[in-house]
Motif scaffolding. Structure first.
Motif, PDB file in Angstrom:
ATOM      1  N   GLU A  87     -19.255 -38.950   5.514  1.00 20.88           N
ATOM      2  CA  GLU A  87     -20.239 -39.966   5.146  1.00 20.88           C
ATOM      3  C   GLU A  87     -20.056 -41.246   5.966  1.00 20.88           C
ATOM      4  OE1 GLU A  87     -19.893 -40.044   0.874  1.00 20.88           O
ATOM      5  OE2 GLU A  87     -21.187 -38.278   0.681  1.00 20.88           O
ATOM      6  N   TYR A  90     -21.857 -40.591   9.187  1.00 24.07           N
ATOM      7  CA  TYR A  90     -23.304 -40.684   8.966  1.00 24.07           C
ATOM      8  C   TYR A  90     -23.745 -42.146   8.933  1.00 24.07           C
ATOM      9  CZ  TYR A  90     -27.804 -40.459   6.606  1.00 24.07           C
ATOM     10  OH  TYR A  90     -29.121 -40.617   6.278  1.00 24.07           O
ATOM     11  N   GLU A  91     -23.053 -42.961   8.159  1.00 27.68           N
ATOM     12  CA  GLU A  91     -23.429 -44.377   8.036  1.00 27.68           C
ATOM     13  C   GLU A  91     -23.239 -45.124   9.353  1.00 27.68           C
ATOM     14  OE1 GLU A  91     -25.072 -45.748   5.614  1.00 27.68           O
ATOM     15  OE2 GLU A  91     -25.005 -43.919   4.426  1.00 27.68           O
ATOM     16  N   ARG A  94     -25.998 -44.187  11.756  1.00 31.57           N
ATOM     17  CA  ARG A  94     -27.276 -44.781  11.327  1.00 31.57           C
ATOM     18  C   ARG A  94     -27.364 -46.255  11.701  1.00 31.57           C
ATOM     19  NH1 ARG A  94     -29.194 -44.119   5.322  1.00 31.57           N
ATOM     20  NH2 ARG A  94     -30.338 -45.908   6.059  1.00 31.57           N
TER      21      ARG A  94
END
Length: 121
Positions: A87, A90-91, A94
């Motif tokens: 995660e 992912y962050e 992004r």
């Protein structure tokens, strides 16, 4: 490109090592990559069960059994460490204008034919 993977013997009696390597070190490398404009790709090797919910290809009804036996069972610390790193990637990807995060979740090794490969987002 940076490839980050922690392949080592799983230690059932030393969860602190699992968190230090599979969570803390991974997140550190991810954040460092996100801060370096010269790093444009980051491939994080995880494992097939590192997800919050069933993948569309997972056989109906088997995800809950897998979670109980593996993610909440024999690999509970590993799962908790890996999901944080996944995660974080992912962050970071992004939020970054230059970093593409790629999460690879290989399945179980086998000598049998693999069949189809499903790519997701």
């Amino acid at each position: 490109m940076i490839v980050f993977n922690c392949v080592r013997e799983r230690c059932l009696t030393c969860p602190n090592k699992t968190y230090k390597v599979d969570r803390d070190a991974a997140v550190h490398f991810i954040n460092a990559a996100a801060a370096a404009p010269s790093v444009t790709r980051f491939l994080l090797v995880s494992y097939i069960g590192s997800r919050r919910r069933s993948a569309p290809w997972w056989p109906a009804g088997s995800w809950d059994k897998y979670v109980a036996a593996v993610n909440d069972g024999v690999l509970a610390d590993y799962y908790r460490a890996k999901i944080v790193a996944d995660e974080a990637l992912y962050e970071a990807s992004r939020a970054s204008s230059h970093l593409v995060g790629i999460g690879l979740r290989p399945g179980t090794l086998t000598d049998e034919p693999a069949g189809k490969v499903t790519l997701g987002r």
